[in-house]
Design an enzyme around this catalytic site. Sequence first.
Site, PDB file in Angstrom:
ATOM      1  N   GLY A   1      42.463  85.041 -12.382  1.00  0.00           N
ATOM      2  CA  GLY A   1      43.952  84.574 -11.938  1.00  0.00           C
ATOM      3  C   GLY A   1      44.962  84.838 -13.185  1.00  0.00           C
ATOM      4  O   GLY A   1      46.070  85.136 -12.659  1.00  0.00           O
TER       5      GLY A   1
ATOM      6  N   TRP B   1      45.670  88.562 -12.697  1.00  0.00           N
ATOM      7  CA  TRP B   1      46.590  88.625 -11.208  1.00  0.00           C
ATOM      8  C   TRP B   1      48.058  88.390 -11.652  1.00  0.00           C
ATOM      9  O   TRP B   1      49.056  89.212 -10.970  1.00  0.00           O
ATOM     10  CB  TRP B   1      46.087  87.822 -10.373  1.00  0.00           C
ATOM     11  CG  TRP B   1      46.830  87.791  -8.991  1.00  0.00           C
ATOM     12  CD1 TRP B   1      47.147  88.413  -7.863  1.00  0.00           C
ATOM     13  CD2 TRP B   1      48.335  86.841  -8.526  1.00  0.00           C
ATOM     14  NE1 TRP B   1      47.665  88.018  -6.932  1.00  0.00           N
ATOM     15  CE2 TRP B   1      48.729  87.324  -7.596  1.00  0.00           C
ATOM     16  CE3 TRP B   1      48.703  85.707  -9.398  1.00  0.00           C
ATOM     17  CZ2 TRP B   1      49.647  86.480  -6.921  1.00  0.00           C
ATOM     18  CZ3 TRP B   1      49.909  85.184  -9.033  1.00  0.00           C
ATOM     19  CH2 TRP B   1      50.294  85.568  -7.667  1.00  0.00           C
ATOM     20  N   HIS B   2      48.301  87.497 -12.553  1.00  0.00           N
ATOM     21  CA  HIS B   2      49.727  87.279 -12.734  1.00  0.00           C
ATOM     22  C   HIS B   2      50.475  88.506 -13.686  1.00  0.00           C
ATOM     23  O   HIS B   2      51.640  88.583 -13.651  1.00  0.00           O
ATOM     24  CB  HIS B   2      49.876  86.133 -13.756  1.00  0.00           C
ATOM     25  CG  HIS B   2      49.907  84.918 -12.828  1.00  0.00           C
ATOM     26  ND1 HIS B   2      48.548  84.093 -12.605  1.00  0.00           N
ATOM     27  CD2 HIS B   2      50.703  83.862 -12.408  1.00  0.00           C
ATOM     28  CE1 HIS B   2      48.824  83.021 -11.907  1.00  0.00           C
ATOM     29  NE2 HIS B   2      50.091  82.774 -11.699  1.00  0.00           N
ATOM     30  N   GLY B   3      49.649  89.259 -14.284  1.00  0.00           N
ATOM     31  CA  GLY B   3      50.343  90.441 -15.296  1.00  0.00           C
ATOM     32  C   GLY B   3      49.310  91.136 -15.807  1.00  0.00           C
ATOM     33  O   GLY B   3      48.358  90.707 -16.073  1.00  0.00           O
TER      34      GLY B   3
ATOM     35  N   PHE C   1      55.104  89.936 -10.300  1.00  0.00           N
ATOM     36  CA  PHE C   1      53.526  89.630 -10.322  1.00  0.00           C
ATOM     37  C   PHE C   1      53.007  90.309  -8.973  1.00  0.00           C
ATOM     38  O   PHE C   1      51.772  90.141  -8.800  1.00  0.00           O
ATOM     39  CB  PHE C   1      53.244  88.297 -10.455  1.00  0.00           C
ATOM     40  CG  PHE C   1      53.889  87.600 -11.891  1.00  0.00           C
ATOM     41  CD1 PHE C   1      53.732  88.353 -12.888  1.00  0.00           C
ATOM     42  CD2 PHE C   1      54.385  86.323 -11.826  1.00  0.00           C
ATOM     43  CE1 PHE C   1      54.245  87.860 -14.073  1.00  0.00           C
ATOM     44  CE2 PHE C   1      54.686  85.688 -13.116  1.00  0.00           C
ATOM     45  CZ  PHE C   1      54.522  86.523 -14.427  1.00  0.00           C
TER      46      PHE C   1
END
Length: 472
Positions: free
Chosen positions: A321, A324-326, A472
């Site tokens: 997770g 996934w954000h960056g 993102f």
Amino acid sequence: MLFPTPTFALFFLAVLPLSWLLMPQVHRWRPFMIVASYVFYAGWDWRFLFLLAGATLWNQVLAVRIWHTESPGRRKALLVLALAGNLGVLGYFKYYDFFVESLDGVFSLVGLDAPLEVRTIVLPVGISFYTFMAISYVVDAYRRDFKPTSLEKFAVYLSFFPHLVAGPIVRPGELIPQLDTPRNPRRVDTSRAFYLIATGLFKKVVIANYLASSIVDEVFAAPGQHSSLEILIAVYAYAVQIYADFSGYTDMAIGIALLLGFSFPRNFDSPYAATSVQDFWRRWHMTLSRWLRDYVYIPLGGNRRGSILTYRNLMLTMLLGGLWHGAAWTFVVWGGLHGGALALDRWRTRRPGHVPPEQSRRRVWAARIVTFHFVCFAWIFFRSESFGAAWDMITGLFTGWGEASPLVTVGVLLAIAVGIGSQYLPARIPGLIMARFSRLPVPAQAVVLAFALVLTSALGPEGVAPFIYFQF
């Protein structure tokens, strides 16, 4: 296009009446909405329309094949192929440079040159969101949870412009069935839609933009030049900024979808009132939390294989997770902090012999304060450009007390107080506001909305910064 801009206003003023006109005729509305959504997406870069169209065709063909294939082995092979295509494209655009830079760091430790070069690849806006929605579609087909629909309906589902670039992450079963039923413009919940759009605009344009320009950007760019008080307030300000920015966007997205006749799932539920990290993730970016639970955590084994593997699954889910954000190790650390906290929460509440303490008002508020400050600490890594910058922020919290703090103004403190305090308002208040607004005559409603827009424009800084989650 950005929602709070004149360009989008003109676009929506053209799309909304045509959508209402075509709502009763879904066979005409669907192609119209596909075209409108592609025009919306082309406002960023028309070349990436081919990527969106390719994702639509790829996932539709494989979802249909998976659904009609009886052999378990072939179905699994088709699913792997579908996931490989989705994750391969996402990985190339979002993580190629990150992988090369990380590889270069490893090679440099042994005095070698990395075999690949950084390409500075442009990240297509919204790719993370529509890729996750596409994965939901093929995985649900594989699980027999959702029968694939027609290519036309799937194209609307994946490209529908209210959620296209930054969510919320809508499941196939939450939107596609709505495409089969003609929408009735007379039954549109306009009072709720206008309330969400107005409050979303205020959160983004006034709260988020003001905090970013007044303290957050400056302090995070050079923490060594600021006092401990400014750093502390900047951390609090960023917590409010990212909440106001992202929840403001999704409020507007949900409101715009409502005006078009469609319901989206809620994405935020007063996250800074959470009493634990687990509770925080039930309230923050709720559509992503549920997606990670159903498509990562549970397939890893969830909590079905003992405590140790449960902790591992929590940590892996949150590490993914975070990534996934960056595409940066700071996001991985942010995810790891939350994964560790979730594992600790589970151990603390599920250990043998544990007796839950009586939930007094004092205990609840203590839990809220501890959870909020843990979340704020983790936000330092999320916002910082590097580990060095994050470390400067953390050390600066202890080494510069007593110094001048000109960035800590009444306006900044008030914006933080509003951003956090609004999450403790009774849940019935928005409903009462919407009910009173809906009973006003149409001219009075127009006056109230005009006043809200003028006030938002007057209080907000000049210009509108891109939404944080667009990257993102």
